[in-house]
Design a protein around this motif. Structure first.
Motif, PDB file in Angstrom:
ATOM      1  N   GLU A   1     -10.853  -0.802  11.805  1.00  0.00           N
ATOM      2  CA  GLU A   1     -10.195  -1.440  10.676  1.00  0.00           C
ATOM      3  C   GLU A   1      -9.970  -2.915  10.964  1.00  0.00           C
ATOM      4  OE1 GLU A   1      -6.979   0.760   8.794  1.00  0.00           O
ATOM      5  OE2 GLU A   1      -7.316   2.419  10.182  1.00  0.00           O
TER       6      GLU A   1
ATOM      7  N   HIS B   1     -11.657   0.488   1.092  1.00  0.00           N
ATOM      8  CA  HIS B   1     -10.525   0.358   2.010  1.00  0.00           C
ATOM      9  C   HIS B   1     -10.831  -0.540   3.202  1.00  0.00           C
ATOM     10  CE1 HIS B   1     -10.272   4.343  -0.029  1.00  0.00           C
ATOM     11  NE2 HIS B   1      -9.062   3.910  -0.273  1.00  0.00           N
TER      12      HIS B   1
ATOM     13  N   ARG C   1      -9.874   8.036   1.135  1.00  0.00           N
ATOM     14  CA  ARG C   1     -10.273   7.638   2.493  1.00  0.00           C
ATOM     15  C   ARG C   1     -11.041   8.801   3.135  1.00  0.00           C
ATOM     16  NH1 ARG C   1      -7.204   3.198   4.448  1.00  0.00           N
ATOM     17  NH2 ARG C   1      -5.652   2.472   2.926  1.00  0.00           N
TER      18      ARG C   1
ATOM     19  N   ASP D   1      -6.130   8.721  -3.311  1.00  0.00           N
ATOM     20  CA  ASP D   1      -5.637   7.452  -3.828  1.00  0.00           C
ATOM     21  C   ASP D   1      -4.410   7.640  -4.711  1.00  0.00           C
ATOM     22  OD1 ASP D   1      -7.001   8.808  -5.786  1.00  0.00           O
ATOM     23  OD2 ASP D   1      -7.929   7.025  -6.664  1.00  0.00           O
TER      24      ASP D   1
END
Length: 256
Positions: A199, A183, A158, A85
């Motif tokens: 996603e 995320h 992630r 991050d």
């Protein structure tokens, strides 16, 4: 005449960052250049900012470049750093690749920790690897009514691709999902097949709470077990936090 630094702006994804590295390497590797993440840009004087055209082909080309010239070990350090991050991660990785051109053996670039960019990549990579390792221990699945095993986690980096093979090997014949709430990404595994990332979808909390009857019973038994083995007189909260950081407890059965 004032020299202008080229700064390439991209999304915080592997494809986006590798595309920015591709453009920077192709156009500005012999001049001063940098990479900034969209949303984390700090404007500076004497800089020219350029939006990156993000393409999978560029990402593949950069991946091949790194593996061929820096080796697989360095590639995984750079890759893990990009999963962190840290807002400065993209530029640190690009500068590390540039620094590898100046060392005798580019495959040993990660040993040059006196370079601040290499040191930053090493720090971010280790941070992600440590977090992923902890999640392989602290992830808790619950069985839904439809038989799918679901886990929700709140990672800082992630880490889904880092833990995917671990759980695929452990549950090869199960349908399971891990949802990254930070995320908003799903790690999805279908029984007998390989895992994929999904996603752009949201978790349906109503469906996610429809657990099986057996799951409710096992949750009750597990909480009872954890309570029964605890010795109140020997409680040591500081030691507990060392072995099980508070950050991970929000998604664990024992603490719900």
């Amino acid at each position: 005449m004032v020299c202008t630094k080229q700064v390439y702006i991209c999304h915080d994804t592997i494809t986006g960052i590798f595309s920015a590295i591709y453009d920077a390497w192709k156009e500005s590797r012999d001049t001063e250049a940098g990479i900034a993440l969209r949303g984390c840009l700090m404007p500076q004087l004497f800089c020219e900012y350029r939006e990156v055209d993000e393409k999978e082909q560029k990402s593949i080309a950069v991946e091949r470049l790194i593996k061929n010239n820096l080796g697989y070990n360095a590639y995984w350090d750079l890759y893990h750093a990009l999963l962190s991050d840290g807002p400065e991660k993209a530029d640190a990785v690009y500068q590390t690749i540039l620094a590898a051109r100046k060392v005798k053996d580019s495959r040993k670039i990660m040993e040059h920790l006196s370079n601040p960019h290499v040191a930053k990549v090493f720090e971010l990579s280790r941070k992600v690897a440590n977090e992923a390792h902890l999640f392989t221990e602290f992830i808790r699945f619950r069985e839904l009514d439809n038989g799918v095993l679901l886990s929700e986690i709140t990672p800082k980096g992630r880490v889904l691709t880092c833990i995917a093979d671990h759980f695929t090997n452990r549950f090869p014949l199960e349908n399971w999902m891990v949802y990254d709430k930070t995320h908003k990404v799903f790690l999805v595994h279908k029984a007998g097949m390989n895992w994929i990332l999904v996603e752009g979808e949201e978790l349906d909390q109503t469906e996610a709470e429809k657990v099986s009857t057996a799951e409710l019973e096992y949750e009750r038994l597990w909480k009872g077990f954890c309570k029964s083995i605890a010795i109140k007189e020997r409680e040591n909260l500081a030691c507990q936090r060392n072995h099980l950081p508070i950050h991970f407890r929000q998604d664990m059965t024992e603490f719900r």
